[in-house]
Design a protein around this motif. Structure first.
Motif, PDB file in Angstrom:
ATOM      1  N   THR A  87     116.028  19.190  13.313  1.00  0.00           N
ATOM      2  CA  THR A  87     116.352  17.907  13.936  1.00  0.00           C
ATOM      3  C   THR A  87     117.774  17.922  14.475  1.00  0.00           C
ATOM      4  N   ALA A  88     118.700  18.529  13.727  1.00  0.00           N
ATOM      5  CA  ALA A  88     120.091  18.613  14.185  1.00  0.00           C
ATOM      6  C   ALA A  88     120.213  19.580  15.359  1.00  0.00           C
ATOM      7  N   ALA A  89     119.484  20.685  15.309  1.00  0.00           N
ATOM      8  CA  ALA A  89     119.566  21.690  16.367  1.00  0.00           C
ATOM      9  C   ALA A  89     119.092  21.149  17.709  1.00  0.00           C
ATOM     10  N   LYS A  90     118.135  20.211  17.679  1.00  0.00           N
ATOM     11  CA  LYS A  90     117.629  19.632  18.921  1.00  0.00           C
ATOM     12  C   LYS A  90     118.586  18.603  19.511  1.00  0.00           C
ATOM     13  N   ARG A  91     119.434  18.004  18.687  1.00  0.00           N
ATOM     14  CA  ARG A  91     120.268  16.896  19.136  1.00  0.00           C
ATOM     15  C   ARG A  91     121.731  17.251  19.365  1.00  0.00           C
ATOM     16  N   PHE A  92     122.198  18.340  18.774  1.00  0.00           N
ATOM     17  CA  PHE A  92     123.614  18.680  18.840  1.00  0.00           C
ATOM     18  C   PHE A  92     123.808  20.127  19.265  1.00  0.00           C
ATOM     19  N   LYS A  93     124.957  20.398  19.907  1.00  0.00           N
ATOM     20  CA  LYS A  93     125.361  21.748  20.255  1.00  0.00           C
ATOM     21  C   LYS A  93     126.796  21.911  19.758  1.00  0.00           C
ATOM     22  N   ILE A  94     127.133  23.118  19.312  1.00  0.00           N
ATOM     23  CA  ILE A  94     128.493  23.391  18.880  1.00  0.00           C
ATOM     24  C   ILE A  94     129.200  24.169  19.977  1.00  0.00           C
TER      25      ILE A  94
END
Length: 65
Positions: free
Chosen positions: A9-16
């Motif tokens: 879920t985090a990988a789909k919504r955020f990029k570092i």
């Protein structure tokens, strides 16, 4: 030692970013554009940067990000 799983879920919504900051896409930028003024739509198009406290939580969810 086993690998740590990335929160999908985090990988789909955020990029570092390369500098380690966490980028996100703004909410309210999907429909009903006739009700929003041009400056608001322009701001919503840009990517946002999370605050330091929130970014630490996301980095825990994305260990290999």
């Amino acid at each position: 030692m086993p690998k740590i799983r990335t929160s999908r879920t985090a990988a789909k919504r955020f990029k570092i970013s390369k500098s380690g900051r966490v980028k996100f896409k703004h909410a309210y930028a999907r429909h009903m554009f006739t009700a929003k003024n041009p400056s608001q739509k322009s701001r919503l198009r840009r990517t946002g940067i999370l605050t330091k406290a929130d970014a630490e939580k996301i980095k825990i969810m994305m260990p290999y990000g």
